[in-house]
Design a protein around this motif. Structure first.
Motif: not given
Ligand SMILES: CCCCCCCCCC/C=C\CC(=O)SCCNC(=O)CCNC(=O)[C@H](O)C(C)(C)COP(=O)(O)OP(=O)(O)OC[C@H]1O[C@@H](n2cnc3c(N)ncnc32)[C@H](O)[C@@H]1OP(=O)(O)O
Length: 391
Positions: A348-372
């Motif tokens: 109940i506490i975490r699930n409503r954030e899950k979709e946002t967190l997955h989207a943030v994760n995808a964006e962070e990984c894509s930015v890092l791919q360029g940084r590397w």
């Protein structure tokens, strides 16, 4: 002078871990040396017999001293920035400057002698360390009293996360989500919680080049962080010592974080030419305010355990002397609570954030791919691997 190269094969091989060791037939003037030719030859044979990996730093020193002892000051052109291994070797040799051949030879003999005794004694002191104990190479995973404990187990590397460890943690989390334990705990073996991403992950470049490496790294990282976002049971971090990089950013996805007062929290992404991951670009500003998050994630401010607790990243700090006892007592009590109720409440506490967190994760990984692929990142990795810089 005739000479050949041999390579020592080491467990968990990465490119830097197969730095070649020189084996020579020397024709040196005995009278001019402090270490005799025989001593030098014996030392080279001793290196081949080492049972444990002496580590990249020692291997680079051995390489440099050998080259200096046999060829004198570095006379090779400097390798390009992407030729990580040869650049690290060149840097190590070049750093010896005009050290006389005789001194280099003596230093080589001394280094081998100290490595032989320290590697032997450390294996006597800590039998089992870094060894497979539960089907995992890089973890120790146990399950008892309703608690699954996942312990990062590369203490000699400060529990740096190599590619194998990323895969094993994902495997262990998936298994823990299905086993009959009530809670799951992540901690580190040895003096560190974790020194973050293993920087040698950047060294073994596949045939597709650095672009392919960065792409695969981003896929791996996204899947890895996704396992934390989706973990269904209470997930607790026992931060037993300093934590760096991804081991810190992930804490925002844990349900409780207990820290020893020896722990520190450091995310030096700008220093490394990198950018935040582990959903920290989203969780940290929420946990501690955007300004405090920027101090950590952009300016690389290292927090003490007390500071991290004051800012909400850590749940509670314990004196190091009683850390294990106090936290385990508490965890055993938690693990006796009804597991389904805990799982549902976490959901109940975490699930409503899950979709946002997955989207943030995808964006962070894509930015890092360029940084590397950036010079800033490559230079930072090369500097660490050639021992020019540490945090
Ligand atoms: C492009 C492909 C990528 C594939 C991977 C995808 C996923 C990546 C996702 C995350 C990306 C980045 C997030 C981060 O985590 S950034 C943080 C990275 N960590 C560091 O920069 C720490 C580097 N280490 C240090 O500065 C120091 O070692 C220390 C932690 C301050 C400890 O110093 P010390 O003097 O107490 O101990 P030291 O002698 O240095 O260390 C002992 C041995 O351990 C090795 N080691 C320690 N940390 C690391 C590390 N992070 N990577 C590799 N090796 C490490 C160190 O080299 C010593 O080894 P040896 O005895 O010399 O062989």
């Amino acid at each position: 002078m005739g000479w050949e190269q041999i390579e020592i094969s080491l467990p968990n091989c990465s490119a830097l871990q197969v730095i070649s060791f020189p084996v020579v037939q020397l024709h040196l003037n005995r009278t001019a040396m402090r270490a005799s030719q025989k001593d030098f030859e014996n030392a080279m044979n001793q290196v081949k017999l080492l049972k444990k990996d002496p580590g990249n730093e020692a291997k680079l020193k051995l390489y440099a001293l050998y080259k200096q002892a046999t060829e004198g000051p570095c006379n090779m052109p400097k390798p390009g920035v992407f030729d990580l291994i040869n650049k690290a070797k060149w840097d190590a040799w070049n750093a010896l400057g005009s050290l006389p051949k005789e001194t280099a030879r003596q230093n080589y003999v001394d280094l081998v002698s100290s490595l032989s005794s320290s590697l032997e004694s450390s294996s006597q002191v800590e039998p089992g360390t870094d060894r497979k104990s539960t089907g995992y190479e890089t973890l120790m995973v146990t399950s008892e009293d309703g608690i699954t404990k996942i312990m990062l187990n590369r203490p000699t590397k400060k529990n740096a996360l190599n590619v194998e460890m990323y895969h094993e943690i994902m495997h262990a989390l998936k298994a823990a989500s299905k086993d009959d334990s009530a809670i799951t705990v992540l901690t580190g073996n040895g003096d560190y919680y974790s020194s973050g991403n293993d920087l040698t992950n950047f060294t073994d470049i596949p045939p597709g080049g650095v672009e392919e490496k960065a792409k695969n790294g981003a896929i791996l990282l996204r899947e890895f962080v996704g396992c934390f976002i989706d973990f269904p049971k209470p997930l607790i971090a026992m931060v037993n010592g300093p934590a760096v990089g991804i081991s810190v950013t992930l804490l925002g996805l844990f349900d409780a974080v207990y820290a020893s007062d020896r722990a520190t929290f450091h995310t030096p992404f700008s220093h490394l030419g990198q950018s935040p991951e582990g959903c920290s670009s989203y969780t940290f500003p929420k946990i501690m305010s955007p300004a405090k998050a920027i101090e950590m994630l952009v300016f690389g401010k290292k927090l003490t355990a007390g500071e991290a607790c004051a800012q909400g990243l850590v749940t509670e700090v314990f004196p190091d002397s009683t850390f294990q006892k106090e936290v385990w007592t508490r965890l055993k009590a938690f693990a006796k609570l009804p597991p389904n109720a805990m799982r549902i409440s976490k959901g109940i506490i975490r699930n409503r954030e899950k979709e946002t967190l997955h989207a943030v994760n995808a964006e962070e990984c894509s930015v890092l791919q360029g940084r590397w692929l950036s010079d800033e990142c490559m230079n930072a990795v090369v500097n660490f691997l050639s021992r020019k810089s540490k945090l």
